[in-house]
Each structure stands twice: as structure tokens, then as C-alpha cells.
Design an enzyme around this catalytic site. Structure first.
Site, mmCIF file in Angstrom:
data_model
loop_
_atom_site.group_PDB
_atom_site.id
_atom_site.type_symbol
_atom_site.label_atom_id
_atom_site.label_comp_id
_atom_site.label_asym_id
_atom_site.label_seq_id
_atom_site.Cartn_x
_atom_site.Cartn_y
_atom_site.Cartn_z
ATOM 1 N N SER A 15 10.495 -121.348 66.194
ATOM 2 C CA SER A 15 9.884 -121.952 65.003
ATOM 3 C C SER A 15 9.761 -123.463 65.133
ATOM 4 C CB SER A 15 10.716 -121.610 63.766
ATOM 5 O OG SER A 15 10.199 -122.284 62.631
ATOM 6 N N LYS A 67 9.627 -111.735 54.844
ATOM 7 C CA LYS A 67 8.826 -112.257 53.731
ATOM 8 C C LYS A 67 8.749 -111.294 52.551
ATOM 9 C CE LYS A 67 5.797 -115.457 56.225
ATOM 10 N NZ LYS A 67 4.393 -115.839 56.479
ATOM 11 N N ASN A 88 7.008 -116.915 51.417
ATOM 12 C CA ASN A 88 7.481 -117.713 52.553
ATOM 13 C C ASN A 88 8.300 -118.912 52.086
ATOM 14 O OD1 ASN A 88 5.434 -119.433 51.576
ATOM 15 N ND2 ASN A 88 4.976 -120.190 53.632
ATOM 16 N N ASP A 103 1.346 -119.883 52.301
ATOM 17 C CA ASP A 103 0.515 -119.544 53.467
ATOM 18 C C ASP A 103 -0.973 -119.719 53.177
ATOM 19 O OD1 ASP A 103 2.552 -118.960 55.261
ATOM 20 O OD2 ASP A 103 2.692 -116.870 54.633
ATOM 21 N N ALA A 130 -4.451 -106.235 58.547
ATOM 22 C CA ALA A 130 -4.164 -105.785 57.183
ATOM 23 C C ALA A 130 -2.687 -105.913 56.858
ATOM 24 C CB ALA A 130 -4.625 -104.338 57.005
ATOM 25 N N ARG A 153 -7.712 -101.830 62.598
ATOM 26 C CA ARG A 153 -7.779 -100.605 63.410
ATOM 27 C C ARG A 153 -7.510 -99.369 62.553
ATOM 28 N NH1 ARG A 153 -3.474 -99.933 68.153
ATOM 29 N NH2 ARG A 153 -2.158 -99.816 66.299
ATOM 30 N N THR A 154 -6.522 -99.469 61.656
ATOM 31 C CA THR A 154 -6.224 -98.372 60.745
ATOM 32 C C THR A 154 -6.995 -98.589 59.454
ATOM 33 O OG1 THR A 154 -3.996 -98.220 61.684
ATOM 34 C CG2 THR A 154 -4.384 -97.075 59.602
ATOM 35 N N MET A 205 -4.576 -117.426 63.504
ATOM 36 C CA MET A 205 -3.326 -117.861 62.881
ATOM 37 C C MET A 205 -2.220 -118.127 63.904
ATOM 38 S SD MET A 205 -2.948 -115.616 59.425
ATOM 39 C CE MET A 205 -4.064 -115.805 58.034
ATOM 40 N N GLY A 228 -3.888 -122.199 64.691
ATOM 41 C CA GLY A 228 -2.770 -121.814 63.851
ATOM 42 C C GLY A 228 -1.796 -122.938 63.558
#
Length: 266
Positions: A15, A67, A88, A103, A130, A153-154, A205, A228
């Protein structure tokens, strides 16, 4: 009395939040500390938050994977945090916990800084992913008046996110009209950037590396890119304000972060 704050996540060693906040603390001459915390699991994170509730901490920034838990542990939450379904930032005051999410503000600050000519109002934007990061992006962009389509994708997860936040699920032609595409995935996306308009903006990001393969491909096409790191610094500013009660001082934290990343000055 020393103000004690920090950031919690797992892993946490990577971080850059301590670097950023400590630079601002030093520049402002504050009697404050900002420390990284790496709780091993949800129970350890809950114990850390309990310390904050007891008065040992002024606040915590929170990153993955805590989070959603941060929001669940809070007594109060801002509308933004509730919309995102995660927090966050936790603030501890008088034995109570307030949750917030900066964010989205960080995302919009990054766009304003690196793509200043972009106006998303009433325009088509595509968000890739998502998960929690995608939710924060969609919420901020919808609040800014963008027409947001989610590509994941899903499909069921994309549909659930879209239904929650007033977005749509991206169809085959979504890229062809998008003024902005944001990668909120933790992996390089497999999309055809040649389908984007020539004036589209592409954002990732992720900031390790600073220029991801996704951004490199966008630059090769001549598109404007947003990294990002700009978002990370953008979300840190309102966090610092909430934690320490002052505006972040004028300090070149991006240069410090780039040096730490070994990216040079860009």
C-alpha cells in the site's frame, strides 16, 4: 495529543497510503501518525475496528478484502457508502463508527486531472467488472450524469450491479459509442480497443505497474489514458481531510509515489 490513523488490508505491505498520508502529515507539521495494519482475517479486522471504537484510533482507511465488512461494522454510513455497498474509510468518534467511501471521489478527481476535456454528462461510459471497485465507479459516474453500461464475464453479476445502481448491461455495440472505458478488474481485460471512438478515454484502476498493458494498448491507439495512481491520490485527499481535519498541504505526493514504484517522473 497525537492523532492516530492508518490503513487496513490484506496484503498491506504494497500500500502507498502510508507514504501519501505521512508526506502530508509532515508537510502540515501535524502531531499525527498513520500506520499500516494487516489483519489476518475478518476476526482480526473486527478486533482492530473495536480498538478504534474504544478510542485508540481516529480512523482507518480500508482496502481489500475488508471494505464490505467495514460498512457492516459501522453504526452510521454516508449515502455514498451505502450505495457502493462498501466503505474505504471508518471514523471513530465517541464510541461510534461512521463509514464513508471516497473511491468515487478519487475516480472523478483522476479523470478531472488527467482527462480534463472529458464530460461524461449524458454520455456513454463502459465499466469493466462487477465487484466492489466497479460499484464505486458506477455510483460515481451515475451521480455525474453518465449513461453507464457494465461489462462483466459473469452476466448475472453485471445485471445485479446494473439494477442496483441504475446502469445497464453492456451490449455488443457498447464500446463503439463509449467516451470512457474504466477497467475495474484485477486482471487485464480482453476487449478490442479498436472499436472505441478516437476521442475516447481509457482508465485502469490498477497502479502496479503504472502503465498497465491495457493503458499501453490504449496509448498505442492514441487514446487519452488515466492511471490508477491518480485515483489513489484522489481518494486519499478527502480521507486525509476527514481524518485530520485539514486540507492536504501542497506536497508532490505523486512524485514520491512514482519513485517508490520505480516509475520515474510521469
Amino acid at each position: 495529543m497525537t492523532t492516530v490513523a492508518g490503513v487496513a488490508g490484506q496484503p498491506i505491505a504494497h500500500s502507498l497510503s502510508p507514504l501519501i498520508h505521512r508526506a502530508w502529515i509532515a508537510a502540515a507539521g501535524l502531531d499525527a501518525v498513520y500506520e499500516p495494519h494487516g489483519p489476518a482475517d475478518a476476526d482480526a479486522f473486527a478486533a482492530l475496528v473495536a480498538r478504534g471504537r474504544a478510542g485508540a484510533l481516529r480512523g482507518l482507511n480500508v482496502t481489500a478484502p475488508f471494505k464490505a465488512q467495514a460498512l457492516a461494522l459501522a453504526d452510521d454510513a454516508t449515502a455514498v457508502a451505502r450505495t457502493c455497498g462498501s466503505a474505504n474509510l471508518l471514523l471513530f468518534t465517541g464510541g461510534r463508527i461512521q463509514a464513508d467511501s471516497t473511491d468515487g471521489a478519487g475516480l472523478m478527481a483522476a479523470l478531472a486531472g488527467q482527462a480534463p476535456d472529458l464530460d461524461v454528462t449524458g454520455r456513454s461510459v463502459v465499466v469493466l467488472g462487477a465487484g466492489g471497485a466497479a460499484r464505486a465507479a458506477v455510483a460515481a459516474l451515475r451521480a455525474a450524469g453518465a449513461d453507464v453500461a457494465v461489462l462483466n464475464r459473469t452476466r448475472a453479476r453485471a445485471e445485479a450491479l446494473a439494477a442496483d445502481l441504475g446502469a445497464t448491461v453492456a451490449g455488443p455495440a457498447a464500446l463503439e459509442t463509449a467516451v470512457l472505458v474504466i477497467n475495474a478488474l484485477s486482471v487485464p481485460p480482453a476487449i478490442d480497443l479498436s472499436r472505441l471512438p478516437d476521442r475516447a478515454v481509457v482508465m485502469d484502476m490498477t497502479y502496479r505497474p503504472l502503465v498497465t498493458p491495457f493503458l499501453a494498448a490504449a496509448r498505442a491507439r492514441g487514446l487519452t489514458t488515466v492511471d490508477g495512481l491518480a485515483m489513489l491520490i484522489g481518494q486519499a485527499r478527502p480521507s486525509f481531510r476527514a481524518l485530520f481535519g485539514i486540507e492536504p498541504p501542497d506536497s508532490d505526493v505523486r512524485r514520491l509515489a512514482l519513485a517508490t514504484l520505480g516509475e520515474g517522473d510521469r
